[in-house]
Design a protein around this motif. Sequence first.
Motif, PDB file in Angstrom:
ATOM      1  N   GLU A   1       8.517  -5.340  16.790  1.00  0.00           N
ATOM      2  CA  GLU A   1       9.628  -5.283  15.836  1.00  0.00           C
ATOM      3  C   GLU A   1      10.288  -6.652  15.686  1.00  0.00           C
ATOM      4  O   GLU A   1      10.582  -7.088  14.570  1.00  0.00           O
ATOM      5  N   ASP A   2      10.523  -7.333  16.797  1.00  0.00           N
ATOM      6  CA  ASP A   2      11.142  -8.661  16.751  1.00  0.00           C
ATOM      7  C   ASP A   2      10.248  -9.668  16.036  1.00  0.00           C
ATOM      8  O   ASP A   2      10.731 -10.542  15.318  1.00  0.00           O
ATOM      9  N   TRP A   3       8.948  -9.521  16.197  1.00  0.00           N
ATOM     10  CA  TRP A   3       7.992 -10.442  15.598  1.00  0.00           C
ATOM     11  C   TRP A   3       7.890 -10.234  14.091  1.00  0.00           C
ATOM     12  O   TRP A   3       7.796 -11.180  13.321  1.00  0.00           O
ATOM     13  N   VAL A   4       7.929  -8.971  13.666  1.00  0.00           N
ATOM     14  CA  VAL A   4       7.661  -8.666  12.262  1.00  0.00           C
ATOM     15  C   VAL A   4       8.921  -8.626  11.393  1.00  0.00           C
ATOM     16  O   VAL A   4       8.830  -8.764  10.180  1.00  0.00           O
ATOM     17  N   ALA A   5      10.102  -8.482  11.983  1.00  0.00           N
ATOM     18  CA  ALA A   5      11.338  -8.343  11.204  1.00  0.00           C
ATOM     19  C   ALA A   5      11.553  -9.486  10.200  1.00  0.00           C
ATOM     20  O   ALA A   5      11.840  -9.216   9.028  1.00  0.00           O
ATOM     21  N   PRO A   6      11.414 -10.752  10.600  1.00  0.00           N
ATOM     22  CA  PRO A   6      11.615 -11.822   9.613  1.00  0.00           C
ATOM     23  C   PRO A   6      10.596 -11.778   8.467  1.00  0.00           C
ATOM     24  O   PRO A   6      10.926 -12.103   7.331  1.00  0.00           O
ATOM     25  N   LEU A   7       9.378 -11.347   8.779  1.00  0.00           N
ATOM     26  CA  LEU A   7       8.351 -11.264   7.737  1.00  0.00           C
ATOM     27  C   LEU A   7       8.656 -10.125   6.755  1.00  0.00           C
ATOM     28  O   LEU A   7       8.468 -10.272   5.547  1.00  0.00           O
ATOM     29  N   LEU A   8       9.132  -8.995   7.273  1.00  0.00           N
ATOM     30  CA  LEU A   8       9.446  -7.860   6.408  1.00  0.00           C
ATOM     31  C   LEU A   8      10.637  -8.143   5.500  1.00  0.00           C
ATOM     32  O   LEU A   8      10.710  -7.611   4.392  1.00  0.00           O
ATOM     33  N   ASN A   9      11.549  -8.967   5.961  1.00  0.00           N
ATOM     34  CA  ASN A   9      12.713  -9.301   5.143  1.00  0.00           C
ATOM     35  C   ASN A   9      12.332 -10.057   3.878  1.00  0.00           C
ATOM     36  O   ASN A   9      13.103 -10.098   2.929  1.00  0.00           O
ATOM     37  N   LYS A  10      11.152 -10.659   3.865  1.00  0.00           N
ATOM     38  CA  LYS A  10      10.685 -11.377   2.680  1.00  0.00           C
ATOM     39  C   LYS A  10      10.150 -10.434   1.608  1.00  0.00           C
ATOM     40  O   LYS A  10       9.997 -10.833   0.466  1.00  0.00           O
ATOM     41  N   LEU A  11       9.852  -9.180   1.990  1.00  0.00           N
ATOM     42  CA  LEU A  11       9.336  -8.199   1.032  1.00  0.00           C
ATOM     43  C   LEU A  11      10.479  -7.542   0.271  1.00  0.00           C
ATOM     44  O   LEU A  11      11.580  -7.374   0.795  1.00  0.00           O
ATOM     45  N   ALA A  12      10.195  -7.119  -0.951  1.00  0.00           N
ATOM     46  CA  ALA A  12      11.172  -6.376  -1.744  1.00  0.00           C
ATOM     47  C   ALA A  12      11.354  -4.985  -1.126  1.00  0.00           C
ATOM     48  O   ALA A  12      10.442  -4.476  -0.459  1.00  0.00           O
ATOM     49  N   PRO A  13      12.505  -4.347  -1.344  1.00  0.00           N
ATOM     50  CA  PRO A  13      12.737  -3.011  -0.778  1.00  0.00           C
ATOM     51  C   PRO A  13      11.646  -1.993  -1.144  1.00  0.00           C
ATOM     52  O   PRO A  13      11.238  -1.199  -0.307  1.00  0.00           O
ATOM     53  N   ALA A  14      11.150  -2.048  -2.369  1.00  0.00           N
ATOM     54  CA  ALA A  14      10.094  -1.113  -2.782  1.00  0.00           C
ATOM     55  C   ALA A  14       8.812  -1.361  -1.986  1.00  0.00           C
ATOM     56  O   ALA A  14       8.113  -0.405  -1.605  1.00  0.00           O
ATOM     57  N   GLU A  15       8.487  -2.614  -1.743  1.00  0.00           N
ATOM     58  CA  GLU A  15       7.293  -2.946  -0.956  1.00  0.00           C
ATOM     59  C   GLU A  15       7.459  -2.499   0.495  1.00  0.00           C
ATOM     60  O   GLU A  15       6.526  -2.004   1.110  1.00  0.00           O
ATOM     61  N   ARG A  16       8.673  -2.694   1.069  1.00  0.00           N
ATOM     62  CA  ARG A  16       8.938  -2.246   2.450  1.00  0.00           C
ATOM     63  C   ARG A  16       8.834  -0.727   2.551  1.00  0.00           C
ATOM     64  O   ARG A  16       8.304  -0.202   3.521  1.00  0.00           O
ATOM     65  N   ARG A  17       9.351  -0.023   1.529  1.00  0.00           N
ATOM     66  CA  ARG A  17       9.283   1.432   1.528  1.00  0.00           C
ATOM     67  C   ARG A  17       7.823   1.906   1.461  1.00  0.00           C
ATOM     68  O   ARG A  17       7.423   2.814   2.175  1.00  0.00           O
ATOM     69  N   ALA A  18       7.008   1.265   0.630  1.00  0.00           N
ATOM     70  CA  ALA A  18       5.591   1.624   0.521  1.00  0.00           C
ATOM     71  C   ALA A  18       4.861   1.351   1.829  1.00  0.00           C
ATOM     72  O   ALA A  18       4.033   2.157   2.271  1.00  0.00           O
ATOM     73  N   LEU A  19       5.180   0.230   2.458  1.00  0.00           N
ATOM     74  CA  LEU A  19       4.573  -0.104   3.745  1.00  0.00           C
ATOM     75  C   LEU A  19       4.996   0.897   4.816  1.00  0.00           C
ATOM     76  O   LEU A  19       4.166   1.355   5.606  1.00  0.00           O
ATOM     77  N   ALA A  20       6.270   1.246   4.830  1.00  0.00           N
ATOM     78  CA  ALA A  20       6.771   2.220   5.810  1.00  0.00           C
ATOM     79  C   ALA A  20       6.075   3.562   5.623  1.00  0.00           C
ATOM     80  O   ALA A  20       5.701   4.224   6.593  1.00  0.00           O
ATOM     81  N   ARG A  21       5.874   3.958   4.387  1.00  0.00           N
ATOM     82  CA  ARG A  21       5.185   5.229   4.114  1.00  0.00           C
ATOM     83  C   ARG A  21       3.737   5.179   4.611  1.00  0.00           C
ATOM     84  O   ARG A  21       3.243   6.115   5.215  1.00  0.00           O
ATOM     85  N   GLN A  22       3.080   4.063   4.362  1.00  0.00           N
ATOM     86  CA  GLN A  22       1.691   3.892   4.805  1.00  0.00           C
ATOM     87  C   GLN A  22       1.603   3.926   6.333  1.00  0.00           C
ATOM     88  O   GLN A  22       0.726   4.595   6.900  1.00  0.00           O
ATOM     89  N   VAL A  23       2.512   3.246   7.012  1.00  0.00           N
ATOM     90  CA  VAL A  23       2.546   3.240   8.477  1.00  0.00           C
ATOM     91  C   VAL A  23       2.838   4.653   8.994  1.00  0.00           C
ATOM     92  O   VAL A  23       2.198   5.136   9.925  1.00  0.00           O
ATOM     93  N   GLY A  24       3.801   5.331   8.369  1.00  0.00           N
ATOM     94  CA  GLY A  24       4.161   6.687   8.783  1.00  0.00           C
ATOM     95  C   GLY A  24       3.012   7.670   8.641  1.00  0.00           C
ATOM     96  O   GLY A  24       2.764   8.487   9.525  1.00  0.00           O
ATOM     97  N   GLN A  25       2.289   7.587   7.535  1.00  0.00           N
ATOM     98  CA  GLN A  25       1.147   8.480   7.328  1.00  0.00           C
ATOM     99  C   GLN A  25       0.046   8.203   8.346  1.00  0.00           C
ATOM    100  O   GLN A  25      -0.562   9.140   8.880  1.00  0.00           O
ATOM    101  N   ALA A  26      -0.205   6.937   8.615  1.00  0.00           N
ATOM    102  CA  ALA A  26      -1.224   6.592   9.612  1.00  0.00           C
ATOM    103  C   ALA A  26      -0.815   7.091  10.993  1.00  0.00           C
ATOM    104  O   ALA A  26      -1.642   7.613  11.753  1.00  0.00           O
ATOM    105  N   LEU A  27       0.475   6.941  11.323  1.00  0.00           N
ATOM    106  CA  LEU A  27       0.957   7.422  12.620  1.00  0.00           C
ATOM    107  C   LEU A  27       0.868   8.936  12.729  1.00  0.00           C
ATOM    108  O   LEU A  27       0.456   9.467  13.754  1.00  0.00           O
ATOM    109  N   ARG A  28       1.273   9.643  11.676  1.00  0.00           N
ATOM    110  CA  ARG A  28       1.207  11.107  11.716  1.00  0.00           C
ATOM    111  C   ARG A  28      -0.241  11.569  11.908  1.00  0.00           C
ATOM    112  O   ARG A  28      -0.523  12.463  12.693  1.00  0.00           O
ATOM    113  N   ARG A  29      -1.161  10.927  11.213  1.00  0.00           N
ATOM    114  CA  ARG A  29      -2.582  11.279  11.338  1.00  0.00           C
ATOM    115  C   ARG A  29      -3.088  11.012  12.757  1.00  0.00           C
ATOM    116  O   ARG A  29      -3.733  11.868  13.374  1.00  0.00           O
ATOM    117  N   SER A  30      -2.762   9.853  13.316  1.00  0.00           N
ATOM    118  CA  SER A  30      -3.266   9.513  14.654  1.00  0.00           C
ATOM    119  C   SER A  30      -2.597  10.365  15.737  1.00  0.00           C
ATOM    120  O   SER A  30      -3.251  10.760  16.708  1.00  0.00           O
TER     121      SER A  30
END
Length: 152
Positions: free
Chosen positions: A11-40
């Motif tokens: 989280e500490d490593w990726v936070a500055p990188l995520l701040n460069k993304l637009a809110p819509a892009e962060r939301r799409a990424l969060a959804r993708q991560v969440g779906q992958a986590l739920r599946r695994s």
Amino acid sequence: MKHGDPLSALEDWVAPLLNKLAPAERRALARQVGQALRRSQAERIAAQQNPDGSAYAARKPSKARQQKGRIRRTMFEKMRTARHMRMHADEDAVTLGFLSRTSRIARVHQEGLSDRVEAGGPEYRYPRRELLGFSDAERASIKDLLLDRLNS
């Protein structure tokens, strides 16, 4: 930063990188991560394994499960479905958890608590079975998804 917690380090490593993304892009990424986590998580629960790869503690033997003609289910078969294991994602966070009665049952097993076997029945201390947690493979998968999104 918490020492020894790989998820906090990620989280500490990726936070500055995520701040460069637009809110819509962060939301799409969060959804993708969440779906992958739920599946695994569902696959790991189906394999009856804790996040560290060890097997769940075996069920206590029951005469009802040994009777001829009875339906035999693995533990948590219904709990691992999307109906019970819910994911919520927004631009700031991803949450994965269980709803209502299912969440109480999951908590009892996750933490190894005591609960009644049935309403008005005897109380039993359930062995600890970690339903939700991060395995090393899941941490690597999250990191790969983040890097793929940031590189595109």
